[in-house]
Enzyme design. Structure first.
Site, PDB file in Angstrom:
ATOM      1  N   GLU A 430     -36.010 -20.332 -38.484  1.00 55.86           N
ATOM      2  CA  GLU A 430     -35.942 -21.368 -37.461  1.00 55.86           C
ATOM      3  C   GLU A 430     -37.284 -21.766 -36.859  1.00 55.86           C
ATOM      4  O   GLU A 430     -37.538 -21.583 -35.673  1.00 55.86           O
ATOM      5  CB  GLU A 430     -35.028 -20.901 -36.331  1.00 55.86           C
ATOM      6  CG  GLU A 430     -33.624 -20.657 -36.795  1.00 55.86           C
ATOM      7  CD  GLU A 430     -32.707 -20.345 -35.636  1.00 55.86           C
ATOM      8  OE1 GLU A 430     -31.696 -21.017 -35.522  1.00 55.86           O
ATOM      9  OE2 GLU A 430     -33.027 -19.424 -34.865  1.00 55.86           O
TER      10      GLU A 430
HETATM   11  C1  TNX Z   1     -29.110 -16.968 -34.970  1.00 58.37           C
HETATM   12  S1  TNX Z   1     -29.892 -17.410 -37.729  1.00 58.37           S
HETATM   13  C2  TNX Z   1     -30.286 -16.282 -34.903  1.00 58.37           C
HETATM   14  C3  TNX Z   1     -30.656 -15.581 -33.672  1.00 58.37           C
HETATM   15  C4  TNX Z   1     -29.658 -15.797 -32.566  1.00 58.37           C
HETATM   16  C5  TNX Z   1     -28.262 -15.853 -33.122  1.00 58.37           C
HETATM   17  C6  TNX Z   1     -27.217 -16.061 -32.083  1.00 58.37           C
HETATM   18  C7  TNX Z   1     -30.968 -16.361 -37.232  1.00 58.37           C
HETATM   19  C8  TNX Z   1     -31.733 -15.716 -38.248  1.00 58.37           C
HETATM   20  N1  TNX Z   1     -31.145 -16.114 -35.946  1.00 58.37           N
HETATM   21  O1  TNX Z   1     -31.940 -15.937 -33.269  1.00 58.37           O
HETATM   22  O2  TNX Z   1     -29.791 -14.764 -31.658  1.00 58.37           O
HETATM   23  O3  TNX Z   1     -28.163 -16.881 -34.055  1.00 58.37           O
HETATM   24  O4  TNX Z   1     -25.945 -16.091 -32.641  1.00 58.37           O
END
Ligand code: TNX
Length: 743
Positions: A430
């Site tokens: 992200e």
């Molecule tokens: C996704 S997808 C995240 C986290 C969040 C979580 C909450 C991914 C690798 N990271 O940063 O805490 O969703 O559901």
């Protein structure tokens, strides 16, 4: 000043109906608010809109130590030779207490389901003389033998000495050898267990295999064997032969101690709870925007500043923070190893790094840096500022800053030195293109990966690291988190990772993210305060965790590529171990079965799912006896389990007080009725008391009490039967002894 984030139009964007892309319902603070914002999480009146995009991706490369590739398990589960025949009057559950006469023994209900199980006749009963025996040629099994004894001593109260030598009748023998029945036996994790009325023999090629067998032995015993204090027994195990080995070598649980700090003691309890279901990887998410949790020598500000807070809940801007010393980290690693669990450390980068940036941005006098550490900040905000909300996607470390690499390489060097496992997880998820362009992101991953390799570890990261421009060497591991299946666009991260020769850990958010809310409306005790819902807008219950296949979820990604499965308990809303447990259990048990047991058709209504629910139901009493909080999902046909205590009547034949303990997952005490047959032709109703369930905690074990006065001295065979709506009644038998004084 806030800039808006342009949503990427790259094929790497995940698109779902109703969202513009990325993780539906998540919005970067300051990002354009528009149709992509789908009624975010709301708690304490605070809006929790979150960013929506899936950034560009990149990858890394790696060294070669990889857990053995998965092998589709062979061998079919044999139907039990007989099912349990409960003793007189007992519908289900464990009969207990001296005087039970026939120690009726339920059919073994093992999670994860073994490859093969054949039940025999009769049962083995532990006694105060039972020993745990290791033959002279198997001395390396002594540690696991001590584990078995250690598990069973508190509840049984038996000495269970661990000895080297030849077994006597009734002993528990642990042998290192090859029974020749374990198929490919990946990682040496398989075992064969033979229980007869005369003896127990557990055989495996490695201590890890024996340890897995020990977890199965625990489930053959009554649920009360998990209790930390002595219980009445009897401690019977059904005669059975189990041949078992895992489908995948990587069976992980990730805990995020960055969003909410958890002390080492909490994580160590979680290790023990997860290991009981053959989970063998603990992935520690040690750093994120809201916190940095491990002391790094040379960078004291990382914890002094970066560890000071956690995501704010209950209307607070910030919750308490904390961090682990390196000695504490090593102790957790050692504790995990003692449970045959490998720790994978993760410091996420180049995004999710506000805590690092807040700590080091002003570290101008650090001799390891060049005096201008401000250049690490490629975040949306300059200067950076704290944000203890659940927002994501606003921070990034700058790939062009030498300080970035000094900080990261120091972190990686120290963490890898303390982590004996094969992997280091560099994160990589992200990063919006507004912060780092596609090529900047790729070059970041391409620069970080060799640092990880240079410190002797295989690179692991979220599957984003397989994106355009990255160069992961074969054997790097991509953790696939997108809630997308088949060949829908979101699956591109997994297919691209495979194309680049990476291995895959399956963690699709709509099946494995244990922070996602349960299905609302199914039970009054769905927690309104715990969990997010971006991947599970309608909730994800036991059925979601169980109903998928890692080897065919994504078209083109098969068991040749998949090394395992991981559940993730993200920390935004969970503030303590009790909260964590409530979200993790019972769904982790479904993931444990998906990761360990042979492939099966696991759709709702399938025989596999029905069988799983029955076996899962039997874990309720076990979890309760072990003090593990869990969500008593309405999808599970929880069973009543009871144990009764021998009772001594008073001088005038009176009995008053507790006669039994009852596990009734999800039932309020007022919904359970009890009838006591005092064994002299009299029946009275019993009182069921204890702590009722709440929206964040399973109910406690209930005390069942009653009162009666006998007319004549003697030994009475009494029984207490407990009933609750929708559950089969359970009967527990006990003796009452009235010896008048002087006799
Ligand atoms: C996704 S997808 C995240 C986290 C969040 C979580 C909450 C991914 C690798 N990271 O940063 O805490 O969703 O559901």
């Amino acid at each position: 000043m806030r800039r808006t984030t342009a949503l990427t139009s790259s094929p790497w964007s995940l698109r779902r109906p109703g969202s513009l892309g990325g993780r539906p319902g998540r919005r970067a603070r300051g990002a354009a608010q528009g149709p992509q914002v789908r009624g975010g999480q709301s708690r304490g009146g605070q809006s929790r809109r979150r960013g929506a995009w899936l950034a560009t991706l990149a990858a890394a490369c790696c060294l070669a130590w990889v857990l053995p590739a998965s092998a589709a398990a062979q061998g079919a589960m044999l139907t039990p030779a007989r099912s349990a025949t409960p003793a007189r009057g007992a519908a289900r559950g464990v009969l207990a207490g001296p005087g039970a006469g026939n120690a009726g023994q339920a059919a073994p209900q093992i999670v994860p389901k073994p490859v093969s199980m054949i039940t025999g006749h009769g049962h083995l009963t532990l006694t105060p003389r039972t020993r745990v025996v290791v033959p002279p040629g198997s001395r390396a099994a002594l540690g696991v033998a001590a584990d078995l004894a250690g598990y069973l001593r508190p509840a049984t109260g038996y000495p269970l000495p661990v000895v080297t030598g030849r077994p006597r009748g009734g002993d528990l023998e642990l042998v290192l050898g090859n029974p020749g029945t374990l198929g490919k036996n990946p990682g040496g994790e398989g075992y064969q267990l033979d229980v007869t009325p005369g003896a127990l023999t557990l055989e495996a090629t490695t201590p890890h295999g024996l340890y897995n067998g020990v977890q199965t032995i625990r489930q053959l015993l009554p649920p009360w064997s998990s209790s930390p204090v002595a219980q009445p027994g009897p401690w019977t195990m059904p005669a059975v032969r189990i041949t078992d080995y895992p489908r995948y070598a990587y069976r992980g649980l990730m805990i995020d101690i960055a969003r909410h700090y958890e002390p080492p003691s909490a994580v160590e309890r979680l290790i023990g709870q997860a290991a009981a279901y053959k989970i063998d990887v603990l992935h520690l998410h040690l750093s994120d925007d809201q916190g940095f949790r491990i002391v790094i020598n040379g960078f004291p500000r990382l914890t002094a500043i970066g560890g000071q807070g956690s995501v704010g809940t209950d209307g607070r801007t910030m919750d308490p923070g904390g961090y682990w010393t390196q000695a504490q980290y090593r102790a957790v690693v050692a504790d995990a190893a003692a449970h045959f669990m490998t720790v994978v450390p993760e410091v996420d980068s180049p995004g999710h790094d506000n805590a690092i940036i807040m700590s080091e941005y002003g570290d101008t006098s650090n001799p390891l840096l060049n005096g201008h550490p401000q250049d690490i900040n490629c975040s949306r905000y300059n200067p950076p500022h704290w944000d203890y909300s659940e927002d994501v996607g606003y921070s990034a470390l700058c790939p062009g800053s030498q300080n970035t690499w000094t900080i990261l390489s120091t972190i990686i060097r120290q963490l890898t030195a303390m982590s004996p496992g094969p992997y280091y997880d560099l994160g990589g998820d992200e990063v919006p293109p507004a912060l780092l362009s596609q090529s900047q992101y790729a070059s970041f991953i391409n620069e970080e990966a060799p640092i990880v390799n240079g410190d002797g570890k295989t690179v692991m990261g979220w599957a984003d690291i397989a994106g355009p421009g990255t160069r992961p060497p074969a054997g790097s591991v991509a953790e696939y988190w997108q809630p997308a299946s088949g060949s829908s666009p979101g699956t591109v991260t997994a297919t691209e990772a495979v194309r680049k020769g990476m291995k895959i850990v399956m963690a699709p958010a709509d099946h494995t993210y244990l922070d996602q809310k349960y299905v609302a409306g199914q039970a009054g005790n769905v927690p309104p305060t715990l969990g997010l819902s971006w991947a599970c807008p309608d909730g994800c219950d036991v059925s979601a965790a169980y109903g998928w296949d890692p080897g065919s979820l994504v078209t083109g990604v098969t068991d040749r590529d998949v090394i395992g499965v991981e559940g993730a308990i993200w920390g935004e809303t969970v503030v303590n171990l009790s909260n964590v447990d409530y979200m993790v259990f019972p769904r982790l048990l479904a993931l444990a079965e998906v990761a360990w047991s042979p492939d099966a058709t696991r759709t709702p209504g399938s025989p596999a799912y029905r069988g799983f629910l029955t076996r899962l139901a039997a874990q309720g009493g076990r979890l309760m006896a072990g003090g593990v909080n869990f969500y008593p999902s309405k999808q599970v046909p929880w069973t009543l389990e009871a144990e009764a205590f021998p009772v001594t009547a008073g001088a005038r034949g009176q009995v008053s007080g507790r006669v039994a303990t009852l596990a009734a997952p999800g039932y309020a005490p007022g919904t359970v009725s009890a009838v006591i047959d005092w064994g002299d032709g009299t029946h009275t109703s019993g009182a069921v008391t204890g702590t009722p369930p709440t929206p964040t905690a399973v109910n406690g074990l209930y005390a069942v009490s009653g009162g009666h006065t006998y007319a004549h001295p003697g030994v009475y065979h009494a029984a207490v039967t407990m009933s609750a709506p929708g559950a089969a009644p359970v009967t527990a038998r006990f003796t009452v002894v009235w010896r008048p004084p002087g006799r």
